[in-house]
Design a protein around this motif. Sequence first.
Motif, short mmCIF file in Angstrom:
data_model
loop_
_atom_site.label_atom_id
_atom_site.label_comp_id
_atom_site.label_asym_id
_atom_site.label_seq_id
_atom_site.Cartn_x
_atom_site.Cartn_y
_atom_site.Cartn_z
N ALA A 85 -6.99 17.62 0.83
CA ALA A 85 -5.83 16.73 0.65
C ALA A 85 -5.84 16.06 -0.73
CB ALA A 85 -5.82 15.68 1.76
N ASN A 143 -4.97 4.95 -4.32
CA ASN A 143 -6.37 4.83 -3.88
C ASN A 143 -7.26 4.17 -4.95
OD1 ASN A 143 -5.05 6.85 -2.16
ND2 ASN A 143 -7.06 7.11 -1.26
N ARG A 174 -4.89 12.93 -3.35
CA ARG A 174 -4.67 11.48 -3.48
C ARG A 174 -4.63 11.11 -4.95
NH1 ARG A 174 -3.77 12.47 0.94
NH2 ARG A 174 -4.55 11.57 2.88
N LEU A 185 -18.16 6.48 0.55
CA LEU A 185 -18.97 7.39 1.37
C LEU A 185 -19.75 8.35 0.49
CD1 LEU A 185 -16.42 8.00 4.25
CD2 LEU A 185 -18.69 6.99 4.52
N SER A 197 0.84 -1.20 0.00
CA SER A 197 0.00 0.00 0.00
C SER A 197 0.87 1.24 0.00
CB SER A 197 -0.86 -0.02 1.27
OG SER A 197 -1.49 1.22 1.45
C1 WQD Z 1 -9.12 9.98 0.82
C2 WQD Z 1 -9.18 11.47 1.09
C3 WQD Z 1 -9.44 12.01 3.41
C4 WQD Z 1 -13.38 10.31 3.94
C5 WQD Z 1 -6.74 4.92 2.87
C6 WQD Z 1 -5.68 4.19 3.61
C7 WQD Z 1 -4.63 3.71 2.67
C8 WQD Z 1 -5.23 2.91 1.53
C9 WQD Z 1 -6.34 3.65 0.87
C10 WQD Z 1 -5.17 0.60 2.17
C11 WQD Z 1 -8.37 11.87 2.33
C12 WQD Z 1 -10.64 12.45 2.62
C13 WQD Z 1 -12.19 10.71 3.37
C14 WQD Z 1 -14.32 11.28 4.33
C15 WQD Z 1 -12.83 13.00 3.58
N1 WQD Z 1 -5.80 1.69 1.99
N2 WQD Z 1 -11.92 12.04 3.21
N3 WQD Z 1 -14.01 12.59 4.12
O1 WQD Z 1 -6.89 7.89 3.69
O2 WQD Z 1 -6.04 8.29 1.33
O3 WQD Z 1 -6.14 6.02 2.22
O4 WQD Z 1 -7.29 4.05 1.86
O5 WQD Z 1 -4.01 0.38 2.05
O6 WQD Z 1 -3.77 2.92 3.42
O7 WQD Z 1 -5.10 5.07 4.56
O8 WQD Z 1 -8.23 7.13 1.67
O9 WQD Z 1 -10.55 7.26 0.95
O10 WQD Z 1 -10.03 7.32 3.43
O11 WQD Z 1 -9.43 9.28 2.02
O12 WQD Z 1 -12.60 14.20 3.43
O13 WQD Z 1 -15.40 10.98 4.86
O14 WQD Z 1 -10.53 11.80 1.37
O15 WQD Z 1 -9.13 12.94 4.39
O16 WQD Z 1 -7.81 13.11 2.06
P1 WQD Z 1 -6.78 7.44 2.31
P2 WQD Z 1 -9.64 7.69 2.05
#
Ligand code: WQD
Length: 366
Positions: free
Chosen positions: A247, A197, A249, A221, A128
């Motif tokens: 943020a 992601n 990604r 979500l 990851s």
């Molecule tokens: C994406 C962006 C949040 C939810 C995670 C794991 C990573 C990998 C992929 C396994 C971020 C923002 C999210 C919400 C938001 N998994 N967000 N509101 O955190 O990049 O990665 O999944 O290996 O290890 O950490 O993915 O989809 O949770 O978040 O604003 O309700 O969306 O802050 O910037 P993340 P995510």
Amino acid sequence: MTVGSVLVTGGCGYIGSFTALALLEAGYKVVIVDNLLNSSEETINRIELISGKRPEFYNVDIRKEEDFDKVFKAHPDIDSVIHFAALKAVGESGEIPLEYYRTNVYGTICLLSSMTRHNVSNIVFSSSATVYGDATRFENMIPIPEHCPIGPTNPYGRTKATNEAIITDHVEAQRNNLKKQGKKGEHWNAALLRYFNPAGAHPSGVMGEDPQGVPYNLLPLLAQVAIGKREKLLVFGDDYASKDGTAIRDYIHILDLAKGHLVALNYLRDHHPGVKAWNLGTGKGSTVFDMIKAFSDAVGRSLPYEVVGRRAGDVLDLTANPTRANKELGWKAERTLYDACEDLWRWTENNPQGYRQSPPQELLDK
Ligand code: WQD
Ligand code: NAD
């Protein structure tokens, strides 16, 4: 090249099921093991619906080494493993770290031990981007190349980094042992695939992500907001140093990600590289607001959101530098963010209960 059977652990889950599909479509035979903790056996039917081929399925817990032995004995033509099965919720990993180490790390040790006994010596491992932690702590490491020092910031990420080390040590030891015995050591190979992601669903609308319980990733979500299961999206922070404060990604379409496994497996079989890590991402960063806009466009209406504080542990930017995979594997993410959003919305609209409900007849007739 002869194509054998591939064992896919966690093959009923999101990425595993799409990879099983890609393998079947490429002519491989597929054996899936999964304990259905975060998935459903209905996935097998959907894979068959799309590919016309049915993977073998065994309800196996990866922490039971003797169960792996039974599967390898029943399928002596398995010559490679793609290892997805794991617990994957970052927040939960801080609450029950031992369960994360037990499943992710001990489960991997059970798998490697059983593989060794049965002379199965190619493994593609689901790592990851989270192993990099906050790459902005270094200069010039965004987009993130594979040589960026790893530094996971949560127990989940540490299980992935630990597994990378265990797999590396085991493969090197096996190659040395085999050479000492005068045998070809190059048979042991591992691909450590660091995904960014994953996003989207199958364009047919009959396969997608079906998380059990409450999702925690952005796109699932947003899909719940669009389908009316959730009032609004909470945006975690708009005070990051990005173009709009949210943020960044690297969202990669699930079909491109699945294809990445296929080409990595073929590379191991053809080139015997030992252990190698590859980033699987698009190289393009998108902010949370970009994603809300893209998904709203796919749905055809604006979606409600509210900006709240930052989520603990989040970092500013996780964008891949995928050049190594582009050059060495001849692989490139081809689908756009909009493809991912449209496919996700088609899946969500047609399967509001995920795999617990049959998709509409018109999709099945196509
Ligand atoms: C994406 C962006 C949040 C939810 C995670 C794991 C990573 C990998 C992929 C396994 C971020 C923002 C999210 C919400 C938001 N998994 N967000 N509101 O955190 O990049 O990665 O999944 O290996 O290890 O950490 O993915 O989809 O949770 O978040 O604003 O309700 O969306 O802050 O910037 P993340 P995510
Ligand atoms: P998923 O939860 O959909 O799939 C994992 C599968 O493993 C599930 O079907 C689950 O039932 C199974 N499983 C869990 N514990 C098991 C056990 N003890 N024995 C047998 N099966 C077990 O997750 P996913 O999103 O498809 O992720 C697949 C892999 O990719 C995981 O290793 C994950 O850590 C990794 N990964 C995921 C993402 C992501 O954002 N989805 C990003 C990077 C890496």
